[in-house]
Design a protein around this motif. Structure first.
Motif, PDB file in Angstrom:
ATOM      1  N   THR A  20       0.848  -1.187   0.000  1.00  0.00           N
ATOM      2  CA  THR A  20       0.000   0.000   0.000  1.00  0.00           C
ATOM      3  C   THR A  20       0.884   1.239   0.000  1.00  0.00           C
ATOM      4  O   THR A  20       1.714   1.419   0.904  1.00  0.00           O
ATOM      5  CB  THR A  20      -0.919   0.024   1.236  1.00  0.00           C
ATOM      6  OG1 THR A  20      -1.597  -1.232   1.331  1.00  0.00           O
ATOM      7  CG2 THR A  20      -1.937   1.138   1.139  1.00  0.00           C
TER       8      THR A  20
ATOM      9  N   LEU B 161      -7.951  -3.554   4.597  1.00  0.00           N
ATOM     10  CA  LEU B 161      -8.135  -3.133   3.206  1.00  0.00           C
ATOM     11  C   LEU B 161      -8.723  -4.319   2.439  1.00  0.00           C
ATOM     12  O   LEU B 161      -8.143  -5.411   2.445  1.00  0.00           O
ATOM     13  CB  LEU B 161      -6.812  -2.678   2.600  1.00  0.00           C
ATOM     14  CG  LEU B 161      -6.851  -2.107   1.181  1.00  0.00           C
ATOM     15  CD1 LEU B 161      -5.771  -1.038   1.003  1.00  0.00           C
ATOM     16  CD2 LEU B 161      -6.666  -3.200   0.120  1.00  0.00           C
TER      17      LEU B 161
ATOM     18  N   THR C 162     -11.992  -0.758  -4.020  1.00  0.00           N
ATOM     19  CA  THR C 162     -11.148  -0.935  -2.844  1.00  0.00           C
ATOM     20  C   THR C 162     -11.780  -0.207  -1.674  1.00  0.00           C
ATOM     21  O   THR C 162     -12.146   0.969  -1.791  1.00  0.00           O
ATOM     22  CB  THR C 162      -9.728  -0.391  -3.085  1.00  0.00           C
ATOM     23  OG1 THR C 162      -9.137  -1.078  -4.199  1.00  0.00           O
ATOM     24  CG2 THR C 162      -8.854  -0.578  -1.864  1.00  0.00           C
TER      25      THR C 162
ATOM     26  N   GLN D 166     -13.261   4.538   3.412  1.00  0.00           N
ATOM     27  CA  GLN D 166     -13.443   5.055   2.064  1.00  0.00           C
ATOM     28  C   GLN D 166     -13.650   3.898   1.089  1.00  0.00           C
ATOM     29  O   GLN D 166     -13.147   2.801   1.292  1.00  0.00           O
ATOM     30  CB  GLN D 166     -12.225   5.878   1.633  1.00  0.00           C
ATOM     31  CG  GLN D 166     -11.913   7.053   2.534  1.00  0.00           C
ATOM     32  CD  GLN D 166     -10.699   7.818   2.058  1.00  0.00           C
ATOM     33  OE1 GLN D 166     -10.556   8.120   0.863  1.00  0.00           O
ATOM     34  NE2 GLN D 166      -9.804   8.159   2.981  1.00  0.00           N
TER      35      GLN D 166
ATOM     36  N   MET E  66     -13.076   3.291  -2.899  1.00  0.00           N
ATOM     37  CA  MET E  66     -12.435   3.896  -4.071  1.00  0.00           C
ATOM     38  C   MET E  66     -12.600   3.021  -5.306  1.00  0.00           C
ATOM     39  O   MET E  66     -12.476   1.799  -5.224  1.00  0.00           O
ATOM     40  CB  MET E  66     -10.936   4.098  -3.808  1.00  0.00           C
ATOM     41  CG  MET E  66     -10.611   5.113  -2.726  1.00  0.00           C
ATOM     42  SD  MET E  66     -10.708   4.414  -1.051  1.00  0.00           S
ATOM     43  CE  MET E  66      -9.350   3.274  -1.072  1.00  0.00           C
TER      44      MET E  66
ATOM     45  N   THR F  46     -11.214   1.400  -8.499  1.00  0.00           N
ATOM     46  CA  THR F  46      -9.856   0.911  -8.712  1.00  0.00           C
ATOM     47  C   THR F  46      -9.678   0.420 -10.150  1.00  0.00           C
ATOM     48  O   THR F  46     -10.573  -0.214 -10.715  1.00  0.00           O
ATOM     49  CB  THR F  46      -9.544  -0.242  -7.747  1.00  0.00           C
ATOM     50  OG1 THR F  46      -9.765   0.203  -6.404  1.00  0.00           O
ATOM     51  CG2 THR F  46      -8.113  -0.712  -7.895  1.00  0.00           C
TER      52      THR F  46
ATOM     53  N   TYR G  50      -5.711   3.611  -7.459  1.00  0.00           N
ATOM     54  CA  TYR G  50      -6.909   4.293  -6.972  1.00  0.00           C
ATOM     55  C   TYR G  50      -6.503   5.583  -6.263  1.00  0.00           C
ATOM     56  O   TYR G  50      -5.343   5.781  -5.879  1.00  0.00           O
ATOM     57  CB  TYR G  50      -7.730   3.405  -6.048  1.00  0.00           C
ATOM     58  CG  TYR G  50      -6.978   2.766  -4.914  1.00  0.00           C
ATOM     59  CD1 TYR G  50      -6.710   3.461  -3.734  1.00  0.00           C
ATOM     60  CD2 TYR G  50      -6.520   1.453  -5.015  1.00  0.00           C
ATOM     61  CE1 TYR G  50      -6.033   2.876  -2.686  1.00  0.00           C
ATOM     62  CE2 TYR G  50      -5.844   0.851  -3.972  1.00  0.00           C
ATOM     63  CZ  TYR G  50      -5.595   1.564  -2.808  1.00  0.00           C
ATOM     64  OH  TYR G  50      -4.915   0.971  -1.781  1.00  0.00           O
TER      65      TYR G  50
ATOM     66  N   LEU H 218      -6.696   7.988  -3.092  1.00  0.00           N
ATOM     67  CA  LEU H 218      -6.892   7.873  -1.651  1.00  0.00           C
ATOM     68  C   LEU H 218      -6.816   9.259  -1.014  1.00  0.00           C
ATOM     69  O   LEU H 218      -5.924  10.054  -1.323  1.00  0.00           O
ATOM     70  CB  LEU H 218      -5.820   6.959  -1.059  1.00  0.00           C
ATOM     71  CG  LEU H 218      -5.943   6.593   0.412  1.00  0.00           C
ATOM     72  CD1 LEU H 218      -7.250   5.845   0.671  1.00  0.00           C
ATOM     73  CD2 LEU H 218      -4.746   5.755   0.841  1.00  0.00           C
ATOM     74  N   ASP H 219      -7.765   9.547  -0.125  1.00  0.00           N
ATOM     75  CA  ASP H 219      -7.833  10.841   0.549  1.00  0.00           C
ATOM     76  C   ASP H 219      -7.431  10.663   2.008  1.00  0.00           C
ATOM     77  O   ASP H 219      -8.214  10.211   2.836  1.00  0.00           O
ATOM     78  CB  ASP H 219      -9.254  11.406   0.454  1.00  0.00           C
ATOM     79  CG  ASP H 219      -9.346  12.823   1.024  1.00  0.00           C
ATOM     80  OD1 ASP H 219      -8.310  13.349   1.449  1.00  0.00           O
ATOM     81  OD2 ASP H 219     -10.457  13.383   1.041  1.00  0.00           O
TER      82      ASP H 219
ATOM     83  N   ARG I 158      -6.120  14.424  -1.701  1.00  0.00           N
ATOM     84  CA  ARG I 158      -6.423  13.281  -2.553  1.00  0.00           C
ATOM     85  C   ARG I 158      -5.246  13.013  -3.474  1.00  0.00           C
ATOM     86  O   ARG I 158      -4.796  13.895  -4.215  1.00  0.00           O
ATOM     87  CB  ARG I 158      -7.684  13.542  -3.381  1.00  0.00           C
ATOM     88  CG  ARG I 158      -8.945  13.690  -2.547  1.00  0.00           C
ATOM     89  CD  ARG I 158     -10.163  13.926  -3.424  1.00  0.00           C
ATOM     90  NE  ARG I 158     -10.405  12.778  -4.306  1.00  0.00           N
ATOM     91  CZ  ARG I 158     -11.111  11.710  -3.949  1.00  0.00           C
ATOM     92  NH1 ARG I 158     -11.628  11.628  -2.723  1.00  0.00           N
ATOM     93  NH2 ARG I 158     -11.306  10.722  -4.796  1.00  0.00           N
TER      94      ARG I 158
ATOM     95  N   THR J 247      -2.731   6.723  -6.118  1.00  0.00           N
ATOM     96  CA  THR J 247      -1.732   5.819  -5.561  1.00  0.00           C
ATOM     97  C   THR J 247      -1.577   4.570  -6.423  1.00  0.00           C
ATOM     98  O   THR J 247      -2.525   4.108  -7.056  1.00  0.00           O
ATOM     99  CB  THR J 247      -2.108   5.396  -4.128  1.00  0.00           C
ATOM    100  OG1 THR J 247      -3.354   4.680  -4.159  1.00  0.00           O
ATOM    101  CG2 THR J 247      -2.251   6.613  -3.234  1.00  0.00           C
TER     102      THR J 247
END
Length: 213
Positions: free
Chosen positions: A64, A117, A154, A159, A161, A163, A189, A191-192, A197, A200
């Motif tokens: 990650t 995750l 994801t 959150q 997201m 992907t 995706y 990620l915030d 934001r 990644t």
């Protein structure tokens, strides 16, 4: 005299016809269609598996971005449309730690030390390089290099997201119904975290076993 000749001619014609009759009957017998008398048997055709479906388990490492690598695992289900193309759905999960951030930020980012995750993807794959893998000098197994791409979802840190993923892998057939495969994928995706934001790239490397039926 004339009457005698006519009578003799008629007699010869009759004898010739009688001689030709057996020959004609023999020819008809030679040209006759022979109908074989064969006893029919009920034959049970063998059933061979199509091996169009593939189900399997996998495990490996999920990296990650900004949070390091962790152990991941999941399952996959695929349908092989033909020998070149297939569709595949997969789902997996891992635990992500914010230990690196806790060294800088008091309390870290997550409520606890780790967050789960969960990811799921639907991909279209293409077989590109069929071949063989050799084990010693007397043992060879069919192999297949493939590429795939797709998308999914994801879920991480509250959150959800969208992907996109790209991957490449190799599959080695131990038997017609059993295979070992290794995959590497990039899960992309947005990620915030920390109020920003970011897009990644999260690389996944896994190995698994597949059952084909």
């Amino acid at each position: 005299m004339r009457t005698t000749l006519l009578t003799l001619t008629a007699a010869l014609s009759t004898l010739a016809g009688m001689a030709a009759a057996p020959s004609a009957q023999a020819a008809d017998q030679d040209n006759a269609v022979v109908v074989p008398q064969v006893d029919r048997r009920d034959i049970k055709l063998p059933k061979f598996p199509s091996n169009d479906f593939e189900v399997g388990l996998f495990g490996g490492v999920y990296s990650t971005q900004n949070f390091g690598s962790s152990v991941a695992g999941g399952l996959r289900l695929a349908y092989h449309i033909n020998e070149d193309f297939f569709v595949e759905g997969s789902a997996g999960r891992t635990k992500v730690s914010d230990e690196a951030f806790r060294r800088i930020l008091p309390g870290g980012i997550f409520t606890g030390n780790t967050e789960t995750l969960i990811y799921s993807n639907l991909n279209v794959g293409m077989n590109v390089l069929p071949g063989e893998v050799f084990f010693g000098s007397n043992r060879a197994m069919p192999s297949q290099v493939f590429v795939l791409a797709g998308g999914g979802t994801t879920r991480f840190n509250g959150q959800r997201m969208q992907t996109f993923d790209l991957g490449v892998g190799v599959k080695v057939y131990v038997a017609d119904w059993f295979a070992v495969r290794v995959d590497m994928r990039d899960n992309i995706y947005t990620l915030d975290l920390l109020g920003k934001r970011d897009s990644t790239h999260n690389v996944e490397l896994n190995a698994g076993l597949s059952y084909l039926f």
